[in-house]
Scaffold this motif. Sequence first.
Motif, PDB file in Angstrom:
ATOM      1  N   THR A 260      -8.736   0.362  -6.616  1.00 18.71           N
ATOM      2  CA  THR A 260      -9.331  -0.618  -5.698  1.00 18.71           C
ATOM      3  C   THR A 260      -8.351  -1.317  -4.759  1.00 18.71           C
ATOM      4  N   VAL A 261      -7.041  -1.265  -5.036  1.00 21.28           N
ATOM      5  CA  VAL A 261      -6.114  -1.980  -4.150  1.00 21.28           C
ATOM      6  C   VAL A 261      -5.850  -1.166  -2.885  1.00 21.28           C
ATOM      7  N   ASP A 262      -5.640  -1.874  -1.773  1.00 20.31           N
ATOM      8  CA  ASP A 262      -5.333  -1.230  -0.492  1.00 20.31           C
ATOM      9  C   ASP A 262      -3.830  -1.099  -0.271  1.00 20.31           C
ATOM     10  N   ALA A 263      -3.077  -1.987  -0.898  1.00 20.81           N
ATOM     11  CA  ALA A 263      -1.617  -1.959  -0.844  1.00 20.81           C
ATOM     12  C   ALA A 263      -1.115  -2.717  -2.059  1.00 20.81           C
ATOM     13  N   ALA A 264       0.142  -2.491  -2.414  1.00 20.08           N
ATOM     14  CA  ALA A 264       0.708  -3.167  -3.582  1.00 20.08           C
ATOM     15  C   ALA A 264       2.068  -3.738  -3.241  1.00 20.08           C
ATOM     16  N   VAL A 265       2.422  -4.828  -3.932  1.00 20.76           N
ATOM     17  CA  VAL A 265       3.738  -5.448  -3.813  1.00 20.76           C
ATOM     18  C   VAL A 265       4.414  -5.363  -5.169  1.00 20.76           C
ATOM     19  N   SER A 266       5.596  -4.771  -5.198  1.00 22.19           N
ATOM     20  CA  SER A 266       6.373  -4.650  -6.427  1.00 22.19           C
ATOM     21  C   SER A 266       7.434  -5.733  -6.440  1.00 22.19           C
ATOM     22  N   LEU A 267       7.419  -6.577  -7.481  1.00 19.11           N
ATOM     23  CA  LEU A 267       8.375  -7.673  -7.614  1.00 19.11           C
ATOM     24  C   LEU A 267       9.310  -7.364  -8.776  1.00 19.11           C
ATOM     25  N   GLY A 268      10.510  -6.907  -8.468  1.00 18.40           N
ATOM     26  CA  GLY A 268      11.462  -6.548  -9.508  1.00 18.40           C
ATOM     27  C   GLY A 268      12.600  -5.757  -8.908  1.00 18.40           C
ATOM     28  N   GLY A 269      12.957  -4.676  -9.562  1.00 20.15           N
ATOM     29  CA  GLY A 269      13.990  -3.783  -9.045  1.00 20.15           C
ATOM     30  C   GLY A 269      13.428  -2.395  -8.875  1.00 20.15           C
ATOM     31  N   ASP A 270      14.319  -1.407  -8.887  1.00 17.73           N
ATOM     32  CA  ASP A 270      13.866  -0.037  -8.728  1.00 17.73           C
ATOM     33  C   ASP A 270      12.970   0.402  -9.885  1.00 17.73           C
ATOM     34  N   GLY A 271      13.244  -0.073 -11.101  1.00 18.25           N
ATOM     35  CA  GLY A 271      12.414   0.296 -12.241  1.00 18.25           C
ATOM     36  C   GLY A 271      10.979  -0.176 -12.074  1.00 18.25           C
ATOM     37  N   THR A 272      10.798  -1.400 -11.583  1.00 16.43           N
ATOM     38  CA  THR A 272       9.462  -1.930 -11.335  1.00 16.43           C
ATOM     39  C   THR A 272       8.767  -1.140 -10.242  1.00 16.43           C
ATOM     40  N   MET A 273       9.530  -0.792  -9.199  1.00 12.65           N
ATOM     41  CA  MET A 273       8.981   0.006  -8.102  1.00 12.65           C
ATOM     42  C   MET A 273       8.524   1.374  -8.597  1.00 12.65           C
ATOM     43  N   LEU A 274       9.320   2.006  -9.441  1.00 15.28           N
ATOM     44  CA  LEU A 274       8.937   3.305  -9.992  1.00 15.28           C
ATOM     45  C   LEU A 274       7.657   3.178 -10.820  1.00 15.28           C
ATOM     46  N   GLY A 275       7.541   2.075 -11.573  1.00 14.74           N
ATOM     47  CA  GLY A 275       6.328   1.842 -12.344  1.00 14.74           C
ATOM     48  C   GLY A 275       5.108   1.708 -11.449  1.00 14.74           C
ATOM     49  N   ALA A 276       5.268   1.018 -10.318  1.00 10.99           N
ATOM     50  CA  ALA A 276       4.163   0.871  -9.372  1.00 10.99           C
ATOM     51  C   ALA A 276       3.755   2.225  -8.794  1.00 10.99           C
ATOM     52  N   LEU A 277       4.740   3.050  -8.450  1.00  9.80           N
ATOM     53  CA  LEU A 277       4.445   4.375  -7.906  1.00  9.80           C
ATOM     54  C   LEU A 277       3.740   5.251  -8.937  1.00  9.80           C
ATOM     55  N   ARG A 278       4.182   5.175 -10.194  1.00  8.38           N
ATOM     56  CA  ARG A 278       3.503   5.958 -11.238  1.00  8.38           C
ATOM     57  C   ARG A 278       2.073   5.482 -11.427  1.00  8.38           C
ATOM     58  N   LEU A 279       1.865   4.183 -11.391  1.00 12.16           N
ATOM     59  CA  LEU A 279       0.525   3.617 -11.561  1.00 12.16           C
ATOM     60  C   LEU A 279      -0.420   4.088 -10.464  1.00 12.16           C
ATOM     61  N   LEU A 280       0.113   4.243  -9.246  1.00 11.95           N
ATOM     62  CA  LEU A 280      -0.709   4.580  -8.089  1.00 11.95           C
ATOM     63  C   LEU A 280      -0.546   6.031  -7.648  1.00 11.95           C
ATOM     64  N   VAL A 281       0.011   6.870  -8.501  1.00 10.74           N
ATOM     65  CA  VAL A 281       0.317   8.241  -8.118  1.00 10.74           C
ATOM     66  C   VAL A 281      -0.918   8.971  -7.592  1.00 10.74           C
ATOM     67  N   GLY A 282      -0.739   9.609  -6.449  1.00 11.15           N
ATOM     68  CA  GLY A 282      -1.811  10.394  -5.856  1.00 11.15           C
ATOM     69  C   GLY A 282      -2.910   9.603  -5.185  1.00 11.15           C
ATOM     70  N   ARG A 283      -2.793   8.269  -5.138  1.00  6.71           N
ATOM     71  CA  ARG A 283      -3.858   7.429  -4.578  1.00  6.71           C
ATOM     72  C   ARG A 283      -3.694   7.170  -3.083  1.00  6.71           C
ATOM     73  N   GLY A 284      -2.502   7.428  -2.547  1.00  4.31           N
ATOM     74  CA  GLY A 284      -2.275   7.139  -1.136  1.00  4.31           C
ATOM     75  C   GLY A 284      -2.120   5.662  -0.836  1.00  4.31           C
ATOM     76  N   VAL A 285      -1.838   4.848  -1.865  1.00  2.28           N
ATOM     77  CA  VAL A 285      -1.691   3.399  -1.682  1.00  2.28           C
ATOM     78  C   VAL A 285      -0.217   3.083  -1.422  1.00  2.28           C
TER      79      VAL A 285
END
Length: 312
Positions: free
Chosen positions: A62-87
């Motif tokens: 349901t999200v249109d965009a996401a903001v990752s607050l952390g470091g590269d590890g947090t960013m990687l987690g966000a990408l895995r969470l949204l994988v294939g969604r185009g977000v």
Amino acid sequence: MQPASVGRLGLVVHPVRDTVEQARLVQTWAAAHGKEVVGLRTDAARLPEGVDLVGPEEFASTVDAAVSLGGDGTMLGALRLLVGRGVPVLGVNLGHLGFLVELEPRELPAALERISAGDFTVEPHLCLRTELRTGEGHRESVAFNDVALARRPGHGTVTAALSVADQRIGYLRCDAVVLATPTGSTAYSYAAGGPVVSPGADSLVVTPVAPMSGIGRPIVLGVDEPVRLELLEKSGAPVVEVDGIASGELPPGSVVEVRAERDAGHVIRLDAGDHGRRSRVKLSLLDLPLLPDEMLELVPQELRRSESTRTR
């Protein structure tokens, strides 16, 4: 690619660090612009009151965009969470060096204005879809940096037959085998002597760590060449790490199959050129024989005072 409009912003936060202050900046901006902010229920302790808490499936769908607050590890987690969604995901650096993340916290409000106006570009990232097969079954995972089979101290080396696109090309006997994306080429693979690969290159890097026999050099493969690693009977039982997160051991006889997938994740870039320059500087700093506090001593006092004033 850019979303037509950003009505629902998702927050992905560092799993330990206090991120309430930065999350509140996003929340305040969103309220002033008629946007909704959601976060994961598991992150409730690091989010301000008023953020809607949802499960991972609802978040991703349901999200249109996401903001990752952390470091590269947090960013990687966000990408895995949204994988294939185009977000698209915006990274805010609360960590140390940070290669994926672009912004410092003080830059966040202006960045949100630009995102709302559509004034940004999107950097596509490929992922590694991995299937692990053992005698007890199989499991799947997704990595945006790397997948590693790492030797456990006191156990045998990682000994595996390597096949590429169904062709057997040799074997590896080493302390670890790292399969990295271009993004991950500056992480574990780089530390083990692997090449730095441009994020714009469609490729996969296989890097042996401390090789003892067999294939002893990194191999760069095309994105359409699937990789198969079969742990031989004389192999130890390595730990599997996905983007640096341990996910169990593999007994001898197990099979690891890895396929690269283009455009699996999308990172918001506000100034791709400036980000690239910063990343090159950060990469060069990794090779200096100094600790971060020692490197600070190289910065003139007046510049240190100036930066301290800006970050208050």
